[in-house]
Each structure stands twice: as structure tokens, then as C-alpha cells.
Scaffold this active site. Structure first.
Site, PDB file in Angstrom:
ATOM      1  N   GLU A  75       0.824  -1.218   0.000  1.00  0.00           N
ATOM      2  CA  GLU A  75       0.000   0.000   0.000  1.00  0.00           C
ATOM      3  C   GLU A  75       0.853   1.262   0.000  1.00  0.00           C
ATOM      4  OE1 GLU A  75      -2.615   0.605   3.369  1.00  0.00           O
ATOM      5  OE2 GLU A  75      -3.671   2.189   2.303  1.00  0.00           O
ATOM      6  N   ASP A  94      -0.888  -5.296   2.654  1.00  0.00           N
ATOM      7  CA  ASP A  94      -1.355  -4.115   3.371  1.00  0.00           C
ATOM      8  C   ASP A  94      -0.807  -4.206   4.795  1.00  0.00           C
ATOM      9  OD1 ASP A  94      -2.581  -1.858   4.233  1.00  0.00           O
ATOM     10  OD2 ASP A  94      -4.629  -2.502   3.818  1.00  0.00           O
ATOM     11  N   ILE A  96      -1.109  -2.315   7.486  1.00  0.00           N
ATOM     12  CA  ILE A  96      -2.203  -2.157   8.451  1.00  0.00           C
ATOM     13  C   ILE A  96      -3.485  -1.953   7.668  1.00  0.00           C
ATOM     14  CG2 ILE A  96      -3.125  -0.905  10.441  1.00  0.00           C
ATOM     15  CD1 ILE A  96      -0.372   0.273  10.919  1.00  0.00           C
ATOM     16  N   ASP A  97      -4.335  -2.954   7.686  1.00  0.00           N
ATOM     17  CA  ASP A  97      -5.643  -2.777   7.064  1.00  0.00           C
ATOM     18  C   ASP A  97      -6.593  -2.299   8.165  1.00  0.00           C
ATOM     19  OD1 ASP A  97      -7.352  -3.153   4.654  1.00  0.00           O
ATOM     20  OD2 ASP A  97      -8.461  -4.412   6.054  1.00  0.00           O
ATOM     21  N   THR A  99      -6.833   1.327   8.886  1.00  0.00           N
ATOM     22  CA  THR A  99      -5.983   2.337   9.530  1.00  0.00           C
ATOM     23  C   THR A  99      -6.780   3.232  10.475  1.00  0.00           C
ATOM     24  OG1 THR A  99      -4.782   2.366   7.447  1.00  0.00           O
ATOM     25  CG2 THR A  99      -4.124   3.966   9.084  1.00  0.00           C
ATOM     26  N   ASP A 233      -6.019  -4.706  -0.106  1.00  0.00           N
ATOM     27  CA  ASP A 233      -7.091  -4.835   0.891  1.00  0.00           C
ATOM     28  C   ASP A 233      -7.768  -6.202   0.798  1.00  0.00           C
ATOM     29  OD1 ASP A 233      -6.934  -2.147   1.892  1.00  0.00           O
ATOM     30  OD2 ASP A 233      -7.904  -1.466   0.053  1.00  0.00           O
TER      31      ASP A 233
END
Lengths: 296, 292
Positions: A75, A94, A96-97, A99, A233
Site C-alpha cells: 500500500e 497491506d 495495516i488494514d 488504519t 485490501d
């Protein structure tokens, strides 16, 4: 030369290791503490933190060492118009999905690590350290939650008796950028909920695409419809959904086959027959109030 | 009347955790036969387990507190059941019944006590997450039996503003008419970049779990209409202990009774002025009026 079933399992194991040992502790420690640290990305809703970037760097470095020949799409390092997903094995990550959840300390942020080959998601690892849930799968090896095989209970699937994940996303203007995705989404939600429309049992919203995909995979949710999210994602979750007998199609009507970077998806759970999944998808599409557009 | 609220809290905690929780956990996702309160295609679902669990709770509290009144979701009679000033248990055996039917892990039991119509004890237990949140008036808040330091949490969360908040919204089971239209238009106003432009919305499908999550500092607010006193009584008590506040969903409703049917719950923050400003900013996005 395609990766073998055994190779995919090894990659799955490495990603589980990476998620639990390196990424999870950072996610857990930093969640809810980033209130003053976010800078604006597309707009103030789309929050990016220093931790996001740091975690992606850690993942990229580890994967580079383990699999130097594989490509990497993340990302934070993605370049619009330049980054492409080809046929060769490519990690799609990703860090941190969810956020916004991460910043607010809402316990639905996770790390999402996927691998595609020939454009197909073949390994998926999603780890939520707050709820200690590690979802992992690889092609033809099945899906697991914390090491235990996921068994989706057999249940009928109909649109009216379903609960569906629906998110607002971060794109919130009506027609200002020449599209009307926000309006189409709002109208579709209304169609699905209304007693004159789909009249579904309910909608739910976790604020994380990867977590929504995993809840669909395990059959806790019946479906998840989304427009505007990215390959990273959904890539890991996609593999987990399909290994659990679910299916992922496009979010727009008649898009039965879509690439991982379609940006608009409908994921449907397993635990039922393929014809009932297809009927569900067709019924769902009949409530989509226009064509969501993300490619120009 | 002087009551030992803390001992009632402890009693309700053990009832929730030892007797009610295991049933909810074991039966979640297994009820393929259920009724809808208003017709076969409707979405206001109730299962045999809801009724069974309410009976279990009623039998237990009746034995322990024979003089207290009891209001439960399943035994409620519209137009007849009223909440008086007497000590009254207000309980929802299974909050989030749709979640329960679908095995979405956000069903819980919600056990409250009101005195002079004010929620004074609240116990919420989600057996899927093994999360027990409880409080009683002037006795603080506990999570899984351990004291929860909500003032430290409040400081950590920083200022409360509409634009930086995550809001819980639930369409509920009424899907026609002016209330449904008001909700849809309000959601859009909250999300739109031209109006509220909140950080995001979340939808858990359980009022009690949503209130518990606000108390824990995971969510900033919750706006809803159509729910009942048993959906909010327990959570209301806990939220108040943390410094949070519940007002009406419609603009100007600063003081509302526990059975108001429309609510706006807001988390604690460091100044009550900031909290009031948040409520007014939120109300400015409400399009129309919710009526029940």
C-alpha cells in the site's frame, strides 16, 4: 512454472510467522496511540501513519530475503499508474488494514499478506492481534483459523435472509471528481435495506476490508460488497474466502471474472451450493444502483 | 431505598458469565427456525432461545431479589409494561438476535437495573469475545472483573470532535416510512465531505455491544432510533460511570428517559463543554425527526 502445493504451504507458513512475530506485536502496541501522528493522504479520512510505513518496510525486507525473485506490491510503496500486477509471483501487502480503526483503537485493524501468481490469489494471511485471530490459507491446502481448519457450517443462502458487510469508505463527495460512486453506494445500501428492495436481515461494518473478507470466509457474514478498495485490501482475504468454498466476483453487475485490482468486489460465503451462490450474486447485483467506476 | 449496588453488579456478572453466556455461545448460529415479530419476511427476528434465556434470568433474579420489578424484551407488553421509580431489572436476554442467528460474534446479554428510572447497574457480557463489561453508580467500571481506568483512557483519546470521530450507526429492523428515510439521510449527511465528514461509521448490530465499545474507548458515539430500554439500560449506566453521556437522537433533547426509543450516546472527554459542542454538531447533521 507454477508454484507447487507444497511451496505454497511453505510460503503460507513463512507469512504466518512474519505476521505473528514481527507485525502483530507492533500493531498491538501502537493501536490507539497515533492521534497526533497522522498526515493527510487523499483527504483527512484516509489516514496514514508513520507506523504503517515502518511496518511495510519490515515486511518488504523480510520477504526480499526469503523470496528474492518475487515481486512486491504494498500500500505504502504503490505508485498510481506505474505499479502493475503481472503474471509472476507477487506479494500484495497491506501493512495495516483498517488504519482508521488502528488510530482509534477499535480492535479491527490487522495485517494482510497475500501472494498472487498468474493474477490469482494463492496465499493469504490476515492477522488481527487485538482479537488474536490468525486467518491463513493457500491454494488447495485449505484455510485455517489459528491453525485449526475452518469449517463453514452448511446453511441456505438467500439475499433476504443475509447479513452483509457494507462500508462507507473514504471517498465521500457527490460527483465532485466527475464520478458518482458515493451516491451509487448510498443508493445501493438503501435498495438492499428497504422493505421494497432486498430487505436483508442486516448490514454490518467493521472498517477493515480484510476482516470483512475473513468474516465472510468463516460464514459469520454472508457477503461483503465494496467499491474503492485496492488489491492489497482483498488479496489475502480472497484466497481465504475461496479456500473456504466462497467466491469473489465483481461489485458491478455481470462481472463474474475480475482481476485482483478490480477495486470493486462482491465476496460471498461458502457452506452452500454453487448455484445458490450464483443466484445470490445475481439477486445482489439487481440492487446495485449504477456502475461504480474506478479505472479511467 | 438504599441498595448495595455493587453486590447487585457482582451478582448479575456471575449470572451473565456462568449461566447466560454459555447458552448464547453454544446456540449461536444453530437457530435455523425463528419467528419474525411482524411477518415471515420481516427482519425483527426472535428465536426460542431468546425466550428461554429471559425465563432463566427472570427465575434467578426473582429468587435473589423477590421485591424488584422486572422488564424484559420477551415479556414486554406494549402499552402495559411501564417503568416506575421502584428498583427494576431491565434486561435483554440476547441483544443482537440477528447476529445470534447468523453467528456474527456480536451477540451478548445486557442486564440493567434502574432505580427512580435511572440506570444504576449495568452488566454486558459477550461470550464469543469473552468480554464482560460492568459498572454500578458511583462504583466505577470493570472489564472482566478488573477495574478499568477510564480516566487514563479518556486522556489518551484526546479531543472529541465530530470530524475526527468514528460513529456507530444501525439501520435497525424498520425499513420503510419516515424514520427509515430520516436515518438514511442522516447517515449520508454524517459521511458527506460537505457536512459531518466523520472518520467513519461502524455497525455491530448490537446496541449493548456498541455502548460497551464506547465505554472502552473504541468508538466515539452511537446514534439510533427504534431501540428499547433493555437495549440501552445496562450500557447507559456503564457509559455514565466513564463520564460519557446519553441524550436524545433528535436535536434539543438534552434530557431523556431510559425508554425514550431514540438515543445519541457520546464518549467521555476532558471537558463537558466539548461534549456538548459535539452533541450540537452531531444534531446539525440530523435530517428530520425520529418518532416512535
Amino acid at each position: 512454472m507454477a508454484l507447487t502445493k507444497e511451496q505454497l504451504k511453505d510460503i503460507e507458513t513463512s507469512l504466518v510467522d512474519l505476521a505473528s512475530k514481527e507485525v502483530g506485536p507492533l500493531l498491538k502496541e501502537k493501536a490507539g496511540t497515533q492521534f497526533d501522528a497522522f498526515d493527510d493522504k487523499a483527504n483527512q479520512v484516509d489516514l496514514v501513519t508513520a507506523v504503517d510505513k515502518k511496518i511495510e518496510a519490515i515486511i518488504k525486507e523480510s520477504l526480499n530475503k526469503l523470496y528474492p525473485d518475487f515481486k512486491f506490491v504494498g500500500e505504502e510503496t504503490y505508485q498510481p499508474g506505474t505499479t502493475e500486477i503481472g503474471k509472476e509471483p507477487t506479494f500484495i501487502v497491506d501493512p495495516i488494514d483498517g488504519t482508521t480503526n488502528f488510530i482509534h483503537g477499535y480492535p479491527y485493524s490487522c495485517t494482510s499478506l497475500g501472494l498472487v501468481e498468474n493474477g490469482v490469489p494463492v496465499v493469504g494471511v490476515v492477522y488481527n492481534p487485538h482479537l488474536n485471530m490468525m486467518f491463513h490459507a493457500s491454494k488447495d491446502n485449505g484455510a485455517r483459523l489459528n491453525g485449526e481448519p475452518i469449517k463453514v457450517p452448511e446453511r441456505d443462502l438467500t439475499l433476504q435472509q443475509s447479513i452483509i458487510a457494507l462500508e462507507a469508505g473514504s471517498e465521500r463527495s457527490s460527483g465532485s471528481s466527475g464520478d458518482d460512486n458515493f451516491d451509487i453506494k448510498q443508493a445501493t445500501y438503501k435498495n438492499l435495506l428497504s422493505d421494497k428492495g432486498g430487505y436483508i436481515h442486516g448490514s454490518r461494518s467493521c472498517g477493515s476490508a480484510a476482516m470483512n473478507m475473513c468474516l465472510v470466509a468463516t460464514g459469520k457474514l454472508d457477503a461483503y460488497w465494496e467499491g474503492g478498495c485496492w488489491a492489497w485490501d482483498v488479496c489475502a482475504g480472497w484466497c481465504i474466502v475461496t479456500e473456504c468454498g466462497g467466491m469473489v466476483v465483481g461489485g458491478n453487475p455481470n462481472a463474474w471474472e475480475v482481476p485482483v485490482d478490480e477495486r470493486c468486489y462482491l465476496a460471498v460465503r461458502g457452506g452452500c451450493t454453487n448455484p445458490s451462490q450464483k443466484t445470490f450474486v445475481e439477486n445482489f447485483w439487481s440492487h446495485v444502483a449504477g456502475k461504480l467506476k474506478y479505472h479511467w | 431505598m438504599s441498595l448495595d449496588l455493587r453486590s447487585i453488579e457482582d451478582y448479575l456478572c456471575s449470572l451473565a458469565k456462568e449461566k447466560v453466556g454459555p447458552i448464547i455461545k453454544a446456540k449461536s448460529g444453530t437457530q435455523h427456525v425463528y419467528d419474525a415479530k411482524s411477518g415471515s419476511r420481516a427482519v425483527d427476528i426472535v428465536t426460542a432461545i431468546d425466550k428461554q434465556v429471559e425465563k432463566l434470568i427472570w427465575t434467578n433474579v426473582k429468587e435473589k431479589y423477590p421485591d424488584f420489578k422486572f422488564v424484559g424484551e420477551e415479556s414486554f407488553v406494549p402499552g402495559e409494561t411501564t417503568i416506575t421509580d421502584e428498583p427494576t431489572f431491565i434486561i435483554d436476554p440476547i441483544d443482537g438476535t440477528t447476529n445470534f442467528v447468523h453467528d456474527f460474534p456480536f451477540s451478548c446479554t445486557s442486564l440493567g437495573l434502574a432505580l427512580n428510572k435511572e440506570p444504576v447497574v449495568g452488566v454486558i457480557y459477550n461470550p464469543h469475545l469473552d468480554l464482560l463489561v460492568s459498572a454500578s453508580k458511583n462504583n466505577g467500571v470493570r472489564v472482566n472483573g478488573k477495574t478499568f481506568d477510564f480516566s487514563a483512557k479518556t486522556k489518551e483519546m484526546g479531543p472529541l470532535t465530530l470530524k475526527t470521530s468514528v460513529v456507530a450507526l444501525q439501520p435497525g429492523s424498520a425499513r420503510e416510512g419516515s424514520n427509515f428515510q430520516t436515518k438514511m439521510r442522516t447517515y449520508e449527511a454524517l459521511l458527506s465531505c460537505d457536512e459531518g465528514f466523520v472518520h467513519g461509521f461502524r455497525n455491530l448490530g448490537s446496541s449493548a455491544m456498541t455502548l460497551a465499545y464506547i465505554c472502552l474507548g473504541y468508538l466515539d458515539s452511537y446514534w439510533d432510533g427504534g431501540c428499547y430500554s433493555w437495549d440501552v439500560c445496562a450500557g447507559w449506566c456503564i457509559l455514565k460511570e466513564t463520564g460519557g453521556r446519553i441524550v436524545g437522537a433528535n436535536p434539543g433533547e438534552w434530557d431523556v428517559p431510559v425508554d425514550n426509543r431514540t438515543y445519541l450516546a457520546v464518549r467521555a472527554c476532558e471537558s463537558s463543554k466539548q461534549q456538548e459542542q459535539y452533541i450540537e454538531d452531531f444534531w446539525a447533521c440530523v435530517k428530520g425527526s425520529l418518532k416512535y
